[in-house]
Design an enzyme around this catalytic site. Structure first.
Site, PDB file in Angstrom:
ATOM      1  N   ASP A 109       0.829  -1.213   0.000  1.00 39.25           N
ATOM      2  CA  ASP A 109       0.000   0.000   0.000  1.00 39.25           C
ATOM      3  C   ASP A 109       0.866   1.267   0.000  1.00 39.25           C
ATOM      4  OD1 ASP A 109      -2.472   1.196  -0.044  1.00 39.25           O
ATOM      5  OD2 ASP A 109      -3.106   0.512   1.914  1.00 39.25           O
TER       6      ASP A 109
ATOM      7  N   CYS B 277      -3.712   8.179  -0.772  1.00 37.58           N
ATOM      8  CA  CYS B 277      -4.757   7.916  -1.759  1.00 37.58           C
ATOM      9  C   CYS B 277      -4.580   8.894  -2.899  1.00 37.58           C
ATOM     10  CB  CYS B 277      -6.130   8.082  -1.143  1.00 37.58           C
ATOM     11  SG  CYS B 277      -7.452   7.878  -2.354  1.00 37.58           S
TER      12      CYS B 277
END
Lengths: 311, 311
Positions: free
Chosen positions: A14, A238
């Site tokens: 991630d 993000c």
């Protein structure tokens, strides 16, 4: 007996996937080998996506085959389709992690698939695992809100979890993809999920975008969640919330849980040593609070004038 | 009915005092006037200490006399001694805030006074308020730990609170001066204090040094605390923990509480507008998460390829 919590690191997947620099394969392997011996329950090693889609993780096989696997630690990888699943199974992963969104717009933006399409795709992936004992986890993005659509109805979240379980998913990660969750909502949805599916393995996955990351982790803990994703150094983020901070930081989470008297199984100093290597690997500072401030038991020297002997 | 919480801003005192630049008096006044109309319950305006000790707040009288006081908002100031108290009373403050440490070493380092000496000093200050209706608050530094001594025994904390109440203190602020508190400890001490002294007004005061600030606020809330100190932009800090972040950020706290469905009385957008002025006033960026990321209800535009009409 102390309550046991399970900490799962996602930094090398991630985190690394959105960095502007490619971390060399041998550095990834060395970092994961450190994490493997630090007492973490699970490591999300990499992603078996197309090298074109995520060039930073184009070395997925080499990393997965190069690491020294420690018994007791689970090694999971993100798998987007049957081809990725076959590559992952070829490396003998313990778990595959499927990713879908709870909201149509985020699904389309991030995966080019609606939740319905993702569920169809998952069936073919799960079929490809027949005959193996690989664990099937699914991460449900935007569980706590969508950056395009806003609130995702809780009923919709529960319906999607049911559909995941119906097709053979064994673990579900409740993801606050862009840091929209608040502690009251986390308590409500965590309780709702745990009470409906007591045999499913639930993980909480928070981002610290709006400063509530650790507060949300405590809310999930009190609701009964005992597995937490976090990212070494607080890497991650993000693409749709530029400038916002990333996943909750593994060492900050472990530090808090240890201070609260929970059993994490983690050697926090080893984790801090590993986190200290990140700035050199990725070329910038990391959000980690404990790396900057030290642990709560850090002692400061008294001001000089207090220790000087009157002359 | 929604639960009501009371938010108290300390940026112009706890924050400005440690900045490297002097914020001009008229800018302080303009900022406080904005905060006064944003729905905050209390503002810690300034400190009536010696101008030599804290040059940044040498304009205490001018600021306190220059602001436009809004009915319903309480205006408090830090008062270190009788002289400071008389200056504060001369400006008609609503409350004086006395500060002492729960630990000897921090008391000596920060105030050059042990807790015993502070309590003696407080008696003379409180005597000087006789005949006025000024509210007497005391902030108990290092309630949750001392950066020099480590753990402060909880019994010691309770004994000091009792002694404060015995000499006439009406409100007590439980201060996590250097960000050592964890949510379990906060729940324990908050419950302990509220159950022992149900008629005393307790405030929780947290720093975000180790990322646990908002988690600690939720823990205090669940224990029954309804008053919270916070600092606009997340200004503040501690001279003994260099590089560490400061007080919990007012707009981040208000945002979280509002998302949790609590009634804060605060206009969050007004607060964000005020916080947006800080970088120009102090010459650097502020830690505020919401100022950077926007509120949770912020919507992002869809990626361009999703909205392009096929040509």
């Amino acid at each position: 007996m102390e309550k046991r919590v399970y900490i799962q690191d996602v930094a090398t997947r991630d985190g690394f996937q959105i960095e502007s620099t490619f971390v060399p394969t041998e550095d990834k392997i060395a970092l994961i080998d450190r994490l493997s011996t630090s007492g973490l329950a699970k490591i999300e090693v990499t992603s078996f996506t197309s090298p074109k889609a995520i060039p930073n993780l184009r070395d997925a096989e080499d990393v997965m085959r190069g690491i020294r696997r420690v018994p007791g630690v689970e090694y999971t990888v993100l798998v987007p389709n049957v081809k990725g699943c076959e590559r992952a199974l070829g490396c003998g992963v313990d778990e595959i992690n499927l990713v879908m969104s709870a909201s149509d717009t985020h699904g389309l933006a991030n995966l080019r698939m609606t939740p319905d399409a993702s569920l169809e795709q998952f069936k073919t992936i799960i079929a490809a695992t027949q005959g193996t004992d690989v664990f099937i986890n699914a991460s449900l993005s935007t569980t706590f809100g969508c950056p395009f659509e806003g609130v995702v109805p809780e009923d919709r979240v529960y319906q999607l979890i049911q559909r995941l379980i119906d097709i053979g998913v064994q673990g579900v990660t409740l993801c606050d993809t862009t840091g929209m969750a608040d502690p009251a909502q986390v308590a409500r949805i965590s309780t709702g999920a745990l009470s409906r599916w007591p045999d499913t393995v639930f993980t909480a996955h928070f981002h610290n975008t709006r400063g509530m990351g650790l507060a949300n982790a405590v809310a999930a803990l009190h609701a009964g969640i005992d597995r937490f994703d976090a990212s070494l150094g607080g890497l991650g983020g993000c693409p749709y919330a530029p400038g916002a901070s990333g996943n909750i930081c593994t060492e900050d989470l472990v530090h808090m849980f240890q201070r609260m008297g929970l059993e994490t199984g983690v050697d926090l100093d080893a984790l801090l040593d590993a986190s200290g290597l990140l700035p050199a690997l990725i070329g910038h500072d990391v959000p980690s609070a404990i790396l900057k401030a030290g642990k709560s038991d850090r002692r400061y020297p008294k001001p000089k004038w207090m220790t000087e002997v009157a002359g």
